[in-house]
Structure formats: C-alpha cells, structure tokens
Design a protein around this motif. Structure first.
Motif, PDB file in Angstrom:
ATOM      1  N   ALA A 152       0.857  -1.185   0.000  1.00 28.10           N
ATOM      2  CA  ALA A 152       0.000   0.000   0.000  1.00 28.10           C
ATOM      3  C   ALA A 152       0.899   1.243   0.000  1.00 28.10           C
ATOM      4  O   ALA A 152       2.049   1.203   0.429  1.00 28.10           O
ATOM      5  N   SER A 153       0.355   2.337  -0.461  1.00 27.49           N
ATOM      6  CA  SER A 153       1.123   3.584  -0.555  1.00 27.49           C
ATOM      7  C   SER A 153       1.416   4.158   0.831  1.00 27.49           C
ATOM      8  O   SER A 153       0.716   3.866   1.810  1.00 27.49           O
ATOM      9  N   LYS A 154       2.423   5.017   0.879  1.00 26.65           N
ATOM     10  CA  LYS A 154       2.733   5.663   2.149  1.00 26.65           C
ATOM     11  C   LYS A 154       1.587   6.590   2.574  1.00 26.65           C
ATOM     12  O   LYS A 154       1.370   6.796   3.763  1.00 26.65           O
ATOM     13  N   GLU A 155       0.829   7.105   1.597  1.00 33.77           N
ATOM     14  CA  GLU A 155      -0.336   7.944   1.926  1.00 33.77           C
ATOM     15  C   GLU A 155      -1.429   7.109   2.590  1.00 33.77           C
ATOM     16  O   GLU A 155      -2.040   7.538   3.570  1.00 33.77           O
ATOM     17  N   ALA A 156      -1.686   5.917   2.040  1.00 35.55           N
ATOM     18  CA  ALA A 156      -2.678   5.024   2.646  1.00 35.55           C
ATOM     19  C   ALA A 156      -2.218   4.598   4.037  1.00 35.55           C
ATOM     20  O   ALA A 156      -3.023   4.511   4.971  1.00 35.55           O
ATOM     21  N   MET A 157      -0.937   4.358   4.178  1.00 31.47           N
ATOM     22  CA  MET A 157      -0.382   3.969   5.474  1.00 31.47           C
ATOM     23  C   MET A 157      -0.590   5.079   6.501  1.00 31.47           C
ATOM     24  O   MET A 157      -1.021   4.823   7.628  1.00 31.47           O
TER      25      MET A 157
END
Length: 178
Positions: A101-106
């Motif tokens: 998953a993206s760092k934004e989703a994280m």
C-alpha cells in the motif's frame, strides 16, 4: 549503528503520536505486561538487530498490503528474517495478487509511517477495513516484538497477549497462514 536505551516497563514520558497513545492505553487497560526500548530512528529489519539483542527476542516484520484496486487492505505480520512473496501470500488467502500500500494510505489508515507499521493500528481501524494476517511462525513464537507506532519505540510482548487480548479488544479477527 543505532542507540538503544535501557529496558523500561512503563510507557514513555513523552508520547509522539495518537497511535502511540492508544497503544499504551490499550496495554494498560488490558493489563498486558511489556518491555520497551527507545531508539534512534529505526526503519529496516537490519536496524532492528540491536533492538532484538537488547530485548532478547526477534522483531516481527509488519507489511501493509492492498489489492490493485486499493479496496482491500491487509496487515501481514511475519518473521523479520523471512522474505515476503506476494504470490504465496495471495494464494494462501485465495485472493488476487497484492502489492504494498502507498505511504499515503499507510499514514491515513494506520496513522503511521514506513518503518513503524504495527498490529496496534488495529486500534484505530474501527470500521475493520484492514484484515489482520499472521504467519504461523509468528503465532508459534513466545515473544512478539514490534513498533509502538513510532520509528523510535519498540515493544516485547507475549504473543498470546496480542492474539488473545489485543485483537479481540480491537474487534479484529486473526487469519493465520503458513
């Protein structure tokens, strides 16, 4: 070489994030005993070797994964020294192949950053949007070593307390794969 503090059995005096605060609140409420160290910023599993030595355990590797459409999310916990194979993970769950998953989703879903993914993010996932999956080898270990939601705080907890207390408290079911 990172600096690792002495071992503590109480929460840090200074709390850095809301996830870290929820982590220690849950541990206190559930009466879960822990040992903790503070460190310089730790990002990689290699960085964790000194933490492992101080706490006399092995840190888990916690991966935040998703399907291609980014509609299904998984927090996969495996041994720190075990390579991750997307194909095997997906086959074990009978799902389409996953990726990181993206760092934004994280940041949004786990309230943490790369290097600090932790099972304690289940405490903020009140809508159960994230499926918690453990490798059987993690379940079989006596000790569970993980981040407290930061890249500078690490915990040693009995694995059974994570499985039998924390996950039910967070209203998450655990899936276990080989």
């Amino acid at each position: 070489m990172i600096t690792v503090s002495e071992i503590y059995t109480r929460k840090p005096e200074r709390i850095e994030t809301s996830l870290q605060e929820k982590t220690y609140q849950a541990l206190e409420k559930l009466k879960v005993r822990f040992e903790r160290v503070s460190t310089d910023e730790v990002i990689t599993m290699e960085d964790c070797q000194q933490v492992n030595a101080r706490l006399k355990m092995n840190m888990v590797k916690t991966l935040f994964l998703c399907n291609r459409q980014q509609t299904k999310f998984y927090l996969f916990v495996t041994r720190g020294d075990k390579p991750f194979r997307s194909k095997e993970f997906s086959q074990s769950l009978g799902i389409a192949r996953v990726s990181f998953a993206s760092k934004e989703a994280m940041a949004k879903m786990l309230e943490t950053k790369i290097g600090a993914a932790t099972v304690f993010s289940a405490l903020i996932d009140v809508e159960n949007n994230i499926e918690i999956v453990f490798d059987q080898e993690v379940v079989d270990d006596e000790w569970y070593g993980c981040s407290d939601g930061t890249t500078t705080g690490y915990l040693k907890i009995a694995t059974k307390d994570i499985i039998e207390k924390l996950l039910p408290y967070s209203k998450h079911e655990l899936k276990i794969i080989e």
